[in-house]
Write an enzyme that holds these catalytic residues in place. Structure first.
Site, PDB file in Angstrom:
ATOM      1  N   LYS A  28      -4.531   0.668  17.204  1.00  0.00           N
ATOM      2  CA  LYS A  28      -4.576  -0.052  18.559  1.00  0.00           C
ATOM      3  C   LYS A  28      -5.766   0.683  19.503  1.00  0.00           C
ATOM      4  CE  LYS A  28      -0.100   0.026  19.573  1.00  0.00           C
ATOM      5  NZ  LYS A  28       1.225   0.501  19.925  1.00  0.00           N
ATOM      6  N   ARG A  98       1.671   5.009  24.259  1.00  0.00           N
ATOM      7  CA  ARG A  98       1.786   4.102  22.922  1.00  0.00           C
ATOM      8  C   ARG A  98       1.061   4.820  21.835  1.00  0.00           C
ATOM      9  NH1 ARG A  98      -1.859  -0.851  24.876  1.00  0.00           N
ATOM     10  NH2 ARG A  98      -0.360  -2.031  23.308  1.00  0.00           N
ATOM     11  N   GLY A 107       8.539   2.104  12.841  1.00  0.00           N
ATOM     12  CA  GLY A 107       9.032   3.438  12.480  1.00  0.00           C
ATOM     13  C   GLY A 107       8.615   4.682  13.648  1.00  0.00           C
ATOM     14  N   MET A 109       7.088   5.952  16.995  1.00  0.00           N
ATOM     15  CA  MET A 109       7.741   6.125  18.296  1.00  0.00           C
ATOM     16  C   MET A 109       7.503   4.500  18.951  1.00  0.00           C
ATOM     17  SD  MET A 109       7.043   8.167  21.890  1.00  0.00           S
ATOM     18  CE  MET A 109       6.116   6.941  22.523  1.00  0.00           C
ATOM     19  N   ARG A 354      -5.359  -7.049  16.893  1.00  0.00           N
ATOM     20  CA  ARG A 354      -5.510  -6.653  15.801  1.00  0.00           C
ATOM     21  C   ARG A 354      -5.414  -7.816  14.617  1.00  0.00           C
ATOM     22  NH1 ARG A 354       0.582  -4.252  15.275  1.00  0.00           N
ATOM     23  NH2 ARG A 354       1.678  -6.038  16.145  1.00  0.00           N
ATOM     24  N   HIS A 470      11.680  -8.689  14.744  1.00  0.00           N
ATOM     25  CA  HIS A 470      11.678  -7.774  13.697  1.00  0.00           C
ATOM     26  C   HIS A 470      11.796  -8.064  12.321  1.00  0.00           C
ATOM     27  CE1 HIS A 470      12.843  -4.514  11.086  1.00  0.00           C
ATOM     28  NE2 HIS A 470      12.005  -3.662  11.748  1.00  0.00           N
ATOM     29  N   SER A 779      -8.364  -2.677 -27.310  1.00  0.00           N
ATOM     30  CA  SER A 779      -7.658  -3.090 -26.363  1.00  0.00           C
ATOM     31  C   SER A 779      -6.693  -2.107 -25.876  1.00  0.00           C
ATOM     32  CB  SER A 779      -6.591  -4.457 -26.912  1.00  0.00           C
ATOM     33  OG  SER A 779      -5.985  -4.805 -25.840  1.00  0.00           O
ATOM     34  N   ASP A 784       1.918   2.182 -23.393  1.00  0.00           N
ATOM     35  CA  ASP A 784       1.937   3.204 -24.334  1.00  0.00           C
ATOM     36  C   ASP A 784       1.286   4.491 -23.964  1.00  0.00           C
ATOM     37  OD1 ASP A 784       4.333   3.194 -26.075  1.00  0.00           O
ATOM     38  OD2 ASP A 784       3.195   1.479 -27.156  1.00  0.00           O
ATOM     39  N   CYS A 846      -4.439  -4.616 -22.043  1.00  0.00           N
ATOM     40  CA  CYS A 846      -3.454  -5.529 -22.183  1.00  0.00           C
ATOM     41  C   CYS A 846      -1.902  -5.032 -21.637  1.00  0.00           C
ATOM     42  CB  CYS A 846      -3.089  -5.941 -23.490  1.00  0.00           C
ATOM     43  SG  CYS A 846      -3.183  -4.621 -24.884  1.00  0.00           S
ATOM     44  N   TYR A 866     -12.654  -7.740 -20.481  1.00  0.00           N
ATOM     45  CA  TYR A 866     -11.479  -8.586 -19.946  1.00  0.00           C
ATOM     46  C   TYR A 866     -10.167  -7.777 -19.528  1.00  0.00           C
ATOM     47  CZ  TYR A 866      -9.205  -8.116 -24.335  1.00  0.00           C
ATOM     48  OH  TYR A 866      -8.319  -7.600 -25.569  1.00  0.00           O
TER      49      TYR A 866
END
Ligand code: ADP
Ligand code: MG
Ligand code: MG
Length: 894
Positions: A28, A98, A107, A109, A354, A470, A779, A784, A846, A866
């Site tokens: 802001k 602000r 959330g 002020m 913004r 909101h 790959s 895992d 992958c 890839y």
């Protein structure tokens, strides 16, 4: 002693800050400075930096000594610019306080307006303005806001007093109250504050100012802000800035107003201004839903069938000026803007700008349009769209031909459609989600306390609030379909039901929301599969021409493979053959094979499975028509296929003729304590070579058939899972080559294929130099690899990973976004060492991470060939790969 500059002034055609100083000044503050530098009408003010916020927390919530003189000087400067003095009885300067972090954050002020008013300065304001009603209206707003936001007095107190006063005096609208009414209300407000707090409302303007500043910094660590930061990965270390700005007044009568607008439509991307305004009102009135806002343009008013004048009609000159400012801002920022403005007595003031939040659909249209308009180039257009947001467009939409039982229509606040069970509270939504149920959150309106519920719901429905409420703003940000302001629906929270036109919908009933049309539909509606066309296709084309990595898909069914092709996949990176074993028609043969005592006993069922596997592979090869297909040989622990119930054992017994109790014993024998680290992957191939031989044969025979069918050579890549040692690979590779040779001889053709391995164990990564002597490609199986690097089982981690995140032990789930530091280091090592042996080794990923934009950026950095991801993520991966190739982080506005 060196002093730090904590305070940056703006206004009056210049500023000490600029848009580029967003990290220091917050979004802001940086943009207020930028607009001032552009010469736009911005009320003067100053920004206290985010560094001060950090210093405040580092120093036990104490301000550094050199802050207060800097604030005093800046405030005096503001007063001089507007010709008023803070706290002066005759001519008081009023300010707003602000908050403003780097990324805008619900959330934090709430803004406090009209600060600097007290029992004495209000008289000065009244005299200067020649308007007592206005002055007292401003004062009561200030008491209300300050008491609530800074002093923690619940706003119900004030609403109650005001409602009671209006009833008492038979007044309906706030605007009907006269100066004396407000004076009376103010007295009651102050009395209530004293009762609630045990001390009076502060009359000292400096106490007011420092109270508000302290509240902003304090709110950086409140629970709501912390939740939001966690959901959006915003680091706590960023801090927030505070902006103190001279007030301008939209509540000075009929020539004054306040409004919010987007320079283009944030839902559709259409190049038309979009927003709302209110005459004779202050900022928060527009979004608070106390009065229904009016349209900005005549066109929008007619579409909304509203009879209250639009801004274009009511204030044509100021409107024209506003349009000119919009054009200026778009040209300057080269992006769609979300602005807040106020008109004081026919003069326009800009209070915020913004980059506007937008749906994925709008983002695509705006990026493509702006590139065509010459505002941005193709590269910037690619960077403008958040790859993850494309997810919104890759979901099914309501089938237009299906019957719809429309029970109500509201505002199309956030596009997309979804069906789910009705719930009336955010806690219930979150609970249902954790049980895997889809719910639609139905509320009168939402507030920042509902963030977790909105996140858990598949769609949101509110009965109050407009397109900038909101619910609407947050839903668009989250990509949740939302219908807002459905005034015809009556919610009864107690009875857990809502009624509309004689229909009652109870908690748990299924409804469908269409956020693109505003429809609320009873029951479930069939959905259509998404397509890639229009702006989406255009942008994807641009992305393709800028990316280096190939995008493949993880697919084993023809449907998935075809879907992925439609979305632009350039091959299959992972075909998990075991998925083909679970089919009802095959599982018995598979069980028979597993439960056999010896190789001989396994041959017969394998013979049965062979033609089925061959046909699976043939279909995939045909769909992929000449594109590479990586097939992984059997991988999971055998227990996944074992019969579990007595009925299942009986079934196998009947089909094999082996006694049920003998089978049950064999099942016992095969039991493993830790199957994920047990007899699986290539270990199966080593103990049961017949299985891999059958699979290899199925692949080779299928490739010959498919090549004949399509006329394209088939590029087969056979992948061995869970290799830790080169010797494992060598042994299995030998068997596969033997099968290939046999097939070649039988069919009289030459086969083209590669044999490679998954890298999914730390040892494999470390031994990559040796393994690459045998493996023709790697790959990275990062699911895992993450499990084995962390020693965390993915399937069991949910119970503690959430705690880890809440307690900030980790900031991200490593199964969602690749841990580039640790697991990534192993990937890097494997890539380097593999290349040392085989410089042109093909490298891909992958795991689940192949569809995650941040992980894709890491793959680009390592120069992988890839990434492979699930079909619906292919477009996301295409865009993310292009963005990482352009190697600039998106200047996305959170
Ligand atoms: P948020 O971050 O919630 O949008 P803001 O700080 O932008 O909060 O303030 C909300 C609204 O308050 C603004 O849109 C504007 O209408 C009003 N407001 C803030 N500062 C001023 C000011 N100096 N003069 C008049 N109105 C203001
Ligand atoms: Mg604002
Ligand atoms: Mg694996």
């Amino acid at each position: 002693m060196t002093t730090t500059k904590w305070v940056y002034s703006f206004g009056d055609g210049k500023a000490e800050g600029a848009a580029s100083m967003r990290n220091l000044l917050g979004g802001k503050g940086a943009n207020l400075a930028e607009m001032s530098n552009l010469g736009l009408p911005v009320p003067p003010g100053f920004t206290i930096t985010t560094e001060l916020c950090t210093a405040f927390y580092d120093n036990d919530r104490q301000y550094p000594d050199d802050l207060s003189p800097q604030v005093d000087a800046a405030l005096a400067h503001v007063g001089k610019t507007v010709g008023a003095t803070f706290g002066d009885k005759q001519n008081p300067l009023l300010v707003s306080v602000r908050s403003g972090a780097r990324a805008s954050m619900p959330g934090m002020m709430d803004t406090v307006l009209n600060l600097g008013l007290n029992d004495e300065t209000v008289l000065g304001l009244a005299a200067r303005a020649g308007d007592e009603r206005f002055a007292f209206d401003s004062y009561r707003r200030f008491i209300q806001m300050y008491s609530n936001v800074v002093l923690g007095v619940d706003h119900h107190n004030f609403e109650e007093i005001l409602e009671y006063y209006k009833d008492e005096h038979e007044l309906t609208l706030d605007t009907h109250l006269k100066a004396d009414d407000w004076r009376d209300v103010i007295a009651r407000y102050k009395k209530r504050v004293t009762e609630e707090l045990g001390r009076p409302f502060p009359q000292d303007v400096n106490e007011q100012l420092w109270g508000a500043i302290g509240a902003v910094f304090g709110s950086w660590r409140n629970a709501r802000a912390e939740t939001y930061r966690r959901l959006h990965n915003i680091p706590e270390s960023w801090g927030t800035a505070v902006n103190v700005q001279a007030m301008v007044f939209g509540n000075m009568g009929e020539t004054s107003a306040t409004g919010v607008a987007f320079t283009r439509n944030p839902s559709t991307g259409e190049h038309a201004i979009y927003g709302e305004f209110l005459v004779n009102a202050q900022g928060e009135d527009v979004v608070a839903g106390i009065r229904t806002p009016q349209s900005l343009t005549k066109k929008a008013r007619l579409e909304a069938k509203d009879n209250k004048a639009s801004m274009e009609e009511a204030m044509p000159e100021v409107f024209d000026e506003l349009i000119a400012v919009f054009a200026r801002l778009e040209k300057h920022y080269r992006d769609m803007q979300d602005v807040e403005f106020t008109v004081q007595d026919a003069k326009l003031w800009m209070l915020q700008t913004r980059a506007g939040k937008r749906t994925a659909k709008a983002a695509l249209k705006i990026a493509v349009d702006m590139a065509h308009e010459g505002l941005i180039d193709e590269k910037l257009a690619i960077l403008r769209v958040d790859p993850a947001s494309l997810d919104q467009l890759l979901h099914p939409t309501l089938d237009p031909d299906a019957a719809r039982d429309v029970i109500a229509t509201g505002l199309p606040a956030s596009p997309g459609a979804a069906s789910g069970e009705v719930v009336f509270s955010s806690d219930e939504a979150a609970a249902a989600k954790s049980e895997g149920r889809s719910v639609v959150l139905v509320r009168i309106e939402t507030s920042p306390e509902d963030i977790h519920g909105m996140h858990s719901a598949v769609a949101i429905l509110t009965t109050r609030g407009g397109m900038t409420s909101h619910a609407a703003v947050v839903a668009r940000g989250m990509g949740r379909p939302c219908v807002s302001g459905v005034g015809s629906i009556r919610i009864d929270y107690k009875a857990e039901q809502f009624t509309v036109m004689g229909v009652t919908v109870k908690k748990g009933d299924i409804i469908t929301i269409d956020g693109s049309t505003g429809q609320v539909i009873k029951g479930e509606v069939p959905m259509l599969q998404p397509e890639l066309s229009g702006d989406f296709a255009t942008l994807m084309g641009w992305a393709d021409s800028h990316r280096r990595m190939k995008i493949r898909t993880n697919a084993e069914t023809p449907f998935d493979a075809a879907t992925a092709r439609k979305f632009g996949a350039e091959g299959i990176g992972l075909c998990r053959t075991e998925h083909m074993f679970f089919d009802d028609s095959r599982i018995v043969a598979v069980r028979q094979m597993i439960l056999a005592d010896d190789a001989k006993g396994r041959r017969a069922p394998l013979e049965k499975i062979l033609p089925m596997q061959r046909d699976d592979f043939r279909q995939l090869f045909v769909i992929m028509k000449g594109l590479p297909v990586t097939i992984r040989l059997l991988d999971p622990p055998l227990h996944e296929f074992l019969p579990k119930t007595p009925e299942e054992i009986e079934q196998v017994s009947v089909s094999t003729g082996i006694a049920a109790d003998k089978l049950a014993r064999r099942v016992q024998d095969l039991h493993e304590f830790n199957p994920m680290l047990g007899h699986r992957g290539c270990r199966l191939g080593i103990t049961y070579p017949e299985i891999y031989e059958m699979q290899a044969r199925a692949i080779f025979e299928a490739s010959i058939e498919a090549a004949k069918e399509t006329g394209e050579p088939v590029i087969t890549e056979i992948m061995i899972p869970l290799v830790a040692m080169k010797a494992e690979l060598d042994l299995l590779k030998g068997k596969i080559i033997a099968v290939a040779a046999a097939v070649e001889k039988e069919k009289g053709t030459k086969l083209v294929y590669q044999i490679g391995t998954m890298i999914e164990l730390p040892r494999a990564a470390l031994m990559a130099r040796q393994i690459a002597e045998s493996a023709e490609f790697f790959s990275f199986g990062t699911n895992d690899l993450t499990q084995t690097t962390y020693g965390i089982s993915r399937d069991d981690s949910a119970s503690f990973l959430n705690d880890y995140m809440a307690k900030k032990v980790i900031s991200q789930d490593p199964f969602v976004s690749l841990d580039t530091e640790g697991v990534g280091e192993l990937v890097r090592i494997a890539a380097e060492r593999g290349r040392q042996t085989r410089p042109d080794i093909k490298l891909g990923i992958c795991g689940e991470h192949g569809g995650d934009p941040a992980s894709i950026a890491f793959c680009e950095e390592l120069g992988l060939s890839y990434v492979s991801c699930s079909p619906y993520r292919v477009p996301i991966a295409r865009l993310a790969a292009a963005q990482s190739a352009l190697s600039v982080t998106t200047e996305r506005d959170v």
